[in-house]
Scaffold this motif. Structure first.
Motif, PDB file in Angstrom:
ATOM      1  N   GLN A  94      54.832  31.477  27.437  1.00  0.00           N
ATOM      2  CA  GLN A  94      56.125  31.667  26.800  1.00  0.00           C
ATOM      3  C   GLN A  94      56.760  32.924  27.351  1.00  0.00           C
ATOM      4  O   GLN A  94      56.094  33.938  27.537  1.00  0.00           O
ATOM      5  CB  GLN A  94      55.944  31.850  25.291  1.00  0.00           C
ATOM      6  N   ALA A 143      65.176  43.064  26.705  1.00  0.00           N
ATOM      7  CA  ALA A 143      63.767  42.991  26.344  1.00  0.00           C
ATOM      8  C   ALA A 143      63.185  41.674  26.836  1.00  0.00           C
ATOM      9  O   ALA A 143      63.727  40.604  26.557  1.00  0.00           O
ATOM     10  CB  ALA A 143      63.601  43.109  24.830  1.00  0.00           C
ATOM     11  N   ARG A 158      65.722  38.785  25.912  1.00  0.00           N
ATOM     12  CA  ARG A 158      66.657  39.070  24.835  1.00  0.00           C
ATOM     13  C   ARG A 158      67.578  40.223  25.205  1.00  0.00           C
ATOM     14  O   ARG A 158      67.148  41.228  25.768  1.00  0.00           O
ATOM     15  CB  ARG A 158      65.864  39.449  23.584  1.00  0.00           C
ATOM     16  N   TYR A 191      59.693  39.469  26.824  1.00  0.00           N
ATOM     17  CA  TYR A 191      58.353  39.351  26.238  1.00  0.00           C
ATOM     18  C   TYR A 191      57.704  38.090  26.776  1.00  0.00           C
ATOM     19  O   TYR A 191      58.292  37.011  26.738  1.00  0.00           O
ATOM     20  CB  TYR A 191      58.441  39.297  24.709  1.00  0.00           C
ATOM     21  N   PHE A 223      60.324  35.229  26.598  1.00  0.00           N
ATOM     22  CA  PHE A 223      61.545  35.448  25.835  1.00  0.00           C
ATOM     23  C   PHE A 223      62.350  36.539  26.524  1.00  0.00           C
ATOM     24  O   PHE A 223      61.803  37.584  26.863  1.00  0.00           O
ATOM     25  CB  PHE A 223      61.225  35.899  24.410  1.00  0.00           C
ATOM     26  N   GLU A 279      64.595  31.435  25.277  1.00  0.00           N
ATOM     27  CA  GLU A 279      63.168  31.156  25.083  1.00  0.00           C
ATOM     28  C   GLU A 279      62.729  30.115  26.096  1.00  0.00           C
ATOM     29  O   GLU A 279      63.324  29.039  26.195  1.00  0.00           O
ATOM     30  CB  GLU A 279      62.928  30.639  23.654  1.00  0.00           C
ATOM     31  N   GLU A 311      54.074  35.775  26.840  1.00  0.00           N
ATOM     32  CA  GLU A 311      52.748  35.570  26.257  1.00  0.00           C
ATOM     33  C   GLU A 311      52.075  34.417  26.982  1.00  0.00           C
ATOM     34  O   GLU A 311      52.618  33.319  27.067  1.00  0.00           O
ATOM     35  CB  GLU A 311      52.860  35.289  24.757  1.00  0.00           C
ATOM     36  N   HIS A 358      68.734  31.039  21.711  1.00  0.00           N
ATOM     37  CA  HIS A 358      69.069  31.427  20.344  1.00  0.00           C
ATOM     38  C   HIS A 358      70.138  32.495  20.447  1.00  0.00           C
ATOM     39  O   HIS A 358      69.943  33.511  21.095  1.00  0.00           O
ATOM     40  CB  HIS A 358      67.864  31.998  19.615  1.00  0.00           C
ATOM     41  N   GLU A 393      69.076  35.322  22.870  1.00  0.00           N
ATOM     42  CA  GLU A 393      67.687  35.258  23.324  1.00  0.00           C
ATOM     43  C   GLU A 393      67.438  33.916  23.987  1.00  0.00           C
ATOM     44  O   GLU A 393      67.776  32.869  23.439  1.00  0.00           O
ATOM     45  CB  GLU A 393      66.708  35.440  22.170  1.00  0.00           C
TER      46      GLU A 393
END
Lengths: 426, 236
Positions: free
Chosen positions: A368, A357, A372, A359, A370, A418, A361, A408, A416
């Motif tokens: 940002q 995944a 994952r 993501y 992410f 970031e 933004e 993370h 994940e």
């Protein structure tokens, strides 16, 4: 009042010297003499005398004056002169009608017919009807024609007037205007024939003609309406078929090719799945009408999508990208994409084969991303120093460009990555 | 997550025969598929007859699609819950169905077990947000200032009953709601979000439900920039 070419407002005489208009500012009654004088380059006083004399002598002058008043367009200060030629045609025709009437009047007078109701009322009706037909919406009364498109010269028949005038006002308005005008003229003719009596035989002819005209109207109206609607339908159909052709071309280039490939490689489920994914991605971006960017420009969402597609094809792992907002990529942005790509690669390799995944933004303050996966997870602290993948190409790259990266991970819960890039830094 | 002892009764609405058969096979033994329908009219009739717990609803269908089914059924049967199922990425379609009353949205590529889980959650009254839907919603609310920072926690956690009455409150997401949605978009499960944010799973669900309610009640229909961008697509 003073005939002075140089005093023409806005230098109209210079730009459209052949325009015949009423000069309301320089005129005494309707500006007819002033306008005529300007056009003919004679003293309007002279013309006024002529009009007055003919009025006193027989009334012809008055009739001609009134006709000219109705038929001549008023001069508009500051109005566009674009319509000069079209208007000129109108003026010529209107003048022709006026002079024709004048000639008829004079002829009647020679024949000894008195200027009674017999002549005045039909004439009034004719004048009003004629004015309605010929008088253009370009007059001051209809500001809609402030910027009239070029028009075809009028040929003298009402249908031509319909065509010519449609540009200035709405079609129904023109049609009703023309209709009223035609009715008035016909009524004038009938009234005249009725009153005169001397032409009783002509009444039958006129009636026959009227009946014929009405009959023709009834016959041709549906045909005309059908023609209009079929034209509209044809146009819509043409647009539709163009769209269809466009869609067909696209489907041929993309979907059909992929389907052919799928059939060829039916024995390899991984390849088939990858082909299907790629085609799906491509079709989606086409359907959503991805905004056309200038070539050479790179945008966050699109760059992430293409990176995801690359990873998907290379490793057979689904990578889903969800992007909120978008941003144009600068050098730091490209570094962010590079780091994100590396993170996707890691997730695809070590994520246990599950979907990845992504993501992103794009806010006003920061970008940002992410990435994952749902793999085994690893302890960031336990990553050996020689694992360049994480240390160098993700964390190091972000830091070099003023961003940061955090990983993370929780055992069993996946990993994940970031990536954050603050914006607004010059 | 209130899991009912019995399997939820489901009606499947999709105009593709093949897809219905596939979903039926995948859900076999996980939920009780009591009926299916291929058109809007059929769907309305079937749902009124079968009275299912959850309707799995295709967004794109002829005659108005899932939106029309919801519109026709909500006035007569407010109890039935809808889960939108779509291949569509068109945000405005998805948001429109959610606004009409669907409790969630999942893509058709979802696995059978995940779909069954989503059905159970919708049946239990929760909202089901896929990562993509979370992205759409964040996009839709983008640019709107967070509503009233104080007291939001209580209002959101306090439950489903308290409907925000101010438009301003409906037009924006609270920072916490944004955070929850971002985690969903990042691919986290509710339980994982709860763990990461240090709140209970129930609270996460309450936040999601609050977002759903805002989405449905907000008068800011121009909620989205894509709605403006795509005026040409008729969106009633």
């Amino acid at each position: 009042m003073i005939p002075d070419m140089a005093a023409t407002p806005g230098g109209r005489a210079a730009t459209a010297p052949r325009d015949l208009r009423r000069d309301r500012d320089g005129g005494m009654v309707g500006g007819v003499c002033a306008g005529l004088g300007k056009r003919l380059q004679v003293d309007p006083l002279l013309l006024r005398i002529v009009f007055a004399a003919t009025t006193l002598a027989s009334g012809v002058g008055l009739v001609a004056y009134v006709l000219a008043w109705i038929l001549l367009p008023a001069e508009q200060a500051g109005a566009a002169t674009k319509s000069g030629s079209g208007r000129r045609a109108t003026v010529e025709v209107a003048l022709g009608v006026g002079f024709l009437l004048l000639a008829i009047l004079l002829a009647f007078r020679e024949l000894g017919l008195p200027f009674s109701d017999l002549l005045i009322w039909p004439l009034l009706l004719v004048a009003a009807g004629g004015a309605l037909i010929w008088h253009r919406s370009t007059d001051t009364a209809a500001p809609a024609a402030a910027v009239p498109p070029p028009r075809a010269a009028l040929t003298g028949s009402p249908p031509a007037a319909v065509e010519g005038a449609t540009a200035g006002e709405s079609r129904p308005a023109v049609i009703s205007r023309i209709g009223i005008g035609v009715t008035l003229v016909i009524a004038a003719a009938i009234v005249f024939l009725q009153f005169s009596g001397a032409l009783a035989a002509a009444t039958d002819v006129a009636l026959a003609a009227l009946v014929a005209v009405i009959a023709l109207g009834v016959i041709f109206a549906p045909w005309f309406v059908r023609l209009l609607t079929s034209l509209a339908a044809e146009r819509a159909e043409r647009i539709r078929s163009q769209e269809r052709a466009e869609v067909a071309a696209h489907l041929h280039d993309s979907v059909l090719q992929t389907l052919a490939l799928v059939q060829k490689r039916a024995g390899d489920p991984r390849a088939v799945a990858a082909l299907a994914r790629r085609q799906e991605r491509e079709l989606r971006s086409w359907l959503s009408g991805a905004p056309a960017r200038e070539t050479g420009e790179r945008w966050l969402a699109a760059a992430l999508e293409s990176a995801a597609q690359e990873i998907e094809e290379g490793h057979g792992v689904a990578v889903d990208v969800v992007a909120v907002g978008d941003a144009r990529l600068d050098r730091a942005g490209e570094a962010l994409i590079g780091a994100a790509r590396e993170a996707m690669l890691n997730a695809a390799k070590f994520g246990g084969g599950g979907a990845v995944a992504v993501y992103a933004e794009a806010g006003d303050e920061r970008l940002q991303v992410f990435v994952r996966d749902r793999g085994q997870g690893f302890d960031p602290a336990a990553v050996p120093a020689d694992r360049r993948g994480v240390r160098e190409s993700i964390v190091g790259r972000m830091e070099r460009h003023g961003g940061r990266a955090a990983i993370h991970a929780s055992p069993g819960g996946g990993t994940e990555v970031e990536l954050v890039l603050e914006r607004g830094t010059p | 997550m209130s899991v009912s002892p019995a399997m939820p009764r489901v009606v499947l609405v999709d105009d593709h025969e093949l897809f219905r058969a596939g979903v039926r096979a995948e859900l076999d033994g996980l939920v009780d598929v009591v009926g299916d329908a291929a058109t809007v009219a059929q769907a309305v009739a079937t749902i009124r007859e079968c009275e299912p717990d959850v309707v799995l609803l295709d967004v794109q269908m002829p005659d108005g699609g899932g939106l029309e089914v919801i519109r026709q059924l909500v006035p007569v049967d407010p109890g039935v819950r809808f889960l939108a199922l779509s291949v569509s990425d068109a945000a405005e379609d998805v948001i429109a169905v959610i606004r009409a009353g669907a409790r969630g949205y999942v893509t058709k590529t979802i696995s059978g077990t995940e779909l069954a889980d989503a059905v159970r959650r919708v049946h239990g009254g929760d909202a089901v947000f896929s990562p993509r839907l979370a992205g759409f919603v964040l996009d839709a609310f983008a640019g709107s200032s967070p509503a009233r920072p104080g007291g939001r926690e209580a209002a959101a956690a306090g439950g489903r009953g308290s409907i925000p009455d101010h438009d301003a409150e409906l037009d924006g997401l609270t920072p916490r709601e944004r955070e929850v949605l971002q985690h969903i978009a990042r691919g986290y499960m509710y339980k994982e979000i709860a763990h990461r944010l240090g709140i209970s799973a129930k609270t996460v669900e309450a936040h999601v439900s609050a977002v759903l309610r805002k989405l449905q009640l907000s008068s800011r229909h121009e909620l989205s920039r894509w709605a403006v961008q795509r005026r040409m697509l008729d969106e009633s």
